[in-house]
Design an enzyme around this catalytic site. Structure first.
Site, short mmCIF file in Angstrom:
data_model
loop_
_atom_site.label_atom_id
_atom_site.label_comp_id
_atom_site.label_asym_id
_atom_site.label_seq_id
_atom_site.Cartn_x
_atom_site.Cartn_y
_atom_site.Cartn_z
N SER A 151 0.85 -1.19 0.00
CA SER A 151 0.00 0.00 0.00
C SER A 151 0.88 1.23 0.00
O SER A 151 2.01 1.20 0.52
CB SER A 151 -0.90 0.02 1.24
OG SER A 151 -1.55 1.28 1.39
N TYR A 164 -1.41 -0.38 10.14
CA TYR A 164 -1.51 -0.75 8.73
C TYR A 164 -0.26 -0.32 7.96
O TYR A 164 0.31 -1.09 7.18
CB TYR A 164 -2.76 -0.10 8.12
CG TYR A 164 -3.06 -0.52 6.70
CD1 TYR A 164 -3.59 -1.77 6.42
CD2 TYR A 164 -2.85 0.36 5.64
CE1 TYR A 164 -3.88 -2.15 5.12
CE2 TYR A 164 -3.14 -0.01 4.34
CZ TYR A 164 -3.66 -1.27 4.08
OH TYR A 164 -3.94 -1.64 2.79
N LYS A 168 2.40 -2.83 6.06
CA LYS A 168 2.66 -2.76 4.62
C LYS A 168 4.12 -2.37 4.32
O LYS A 168 4.70 -2.80 3.32
CB LYS A 168 1.69 -1.79 3.95
CG LYS A 168 0.24 -2.27 4.00
CD LYS A 168 0.06 -3.64 3.35
CE LYS A 168 -1.40 -4.03 3.23
NZ LYS A 168 -1.58 -5.35 2.56
#
Length: 256
Positions: A151, A164, A168
């Site tokens: 991401s 998150y 990633k």
């Protein structure tokens, strides 16, 4: 210079076996359908077996071949079992797409331990477990593609997504190292880093927030799931045979 034929033939995946995690819905389902549409036999992995059935049925209706495997990607024993079953079923493995992932957003000062742990476990540990399990059959075949869904949050950060973003960023670091380790066996390992893609999640953001996001994107629009699926197809194909250890950013120019 040798003429290797029309480039459009490079996306023909006939005879290849693929595993796609998180294939029950959304982007994972579209990736599975895209690979199957180009001739691959696709093992669809998800913890939600009901949704998996819909993905497999969609592929079969379109003339493709697929099978469903219920699996918690954080369960090491089950991951190993699934990879073994796929290899036994179809006789090998050539493509792995690590797509399974979740978000549990929150500011760092309010983030709970379980918010951090669940995101890191599924997004990063799950990618590690499937990569490790798939490495042996890929090496045995002396040809392979591993594509990890990262991401832009792992490249530039995003407020409220420390867990998150960390997961990633970890996927990207894992991608680059494994690319070095497996290159000698003709296995490429790359990541796709989507930006803001038009999904159920972005639909819940609200019109004002989406408008503000779009204003930050040079191309002036949200990405489509197809944009990401096509990037995965490219990296899985012979067209990308000399690309490894890279992050293909699909973000409309957001990170420029």
């Amino acid at each position: 210079m040798t003429n290797h034929g029309p480039s459009h033939l490079a996306t023909d995946l006939t005879g290849q076996i693929a595993i796609v995690t998180g294939a029950g819905r959304g982007l994972g389902r579209l990736i599975a359908e895209t690979l199957a549409g180009c001739g691959a036999k696709v093992a669809c992995i998800d913890v939600n077996t009901d949704l998996l059935g819909e993905t497999v049925e969609s592929i079969k209706v379109a003339g493709g071949e697929a099978a469903a495997y219920g699996c918690d990607v954080t369960d090491s024993a089950r991951v190993n079992q699934v990879v073994d079953e796929v290899v036994d079923r179809w006789g090998g493995l050539q493509i792995l797409v690590n797509n399974a992932g979740i978000t549990r957003d929150g500011l760092i000062v309010r983030m709970k331990d379980d918010q951090w742990d669940s995101v890191l476990n599924i997004n990063l540990r799950g990618t590690f477990l499937f990569t490790r399990a798939a490495a042996k059959p890929l090496m045995k075949g002396h040809r392979g593609r591993i594509i990890n869904i990262a991401s832009v949050s792992g490249l530039m950060g995003n407020p409220g997504q420390s867990n998150y973003s960390a997961s990633k960023a970890g996927v990207i670091g894992l991608t680059r190292t494994v690319a070095m380790e497996l290159a000698g066996r003709n296995i490429t390992v790359n990541a796709v880093a989507p930006g803001f893609i038009e999904t159920d999640m972005t639909a819940k953001m609200g019109e004002d927030i989406v408008k503000a996001v779009v204003e930050r994107v040079p191309l002036g629009r949200l990405g489509q799931p197809r944009d990401v699926a096509d990037a995965v197809l490219f990296l899985a194909s012979e067209a990308a045979s000399y690309i490894t250890g890279q992050v293909l950013t699909v973000d409309g120019g957001l990170t420029v």
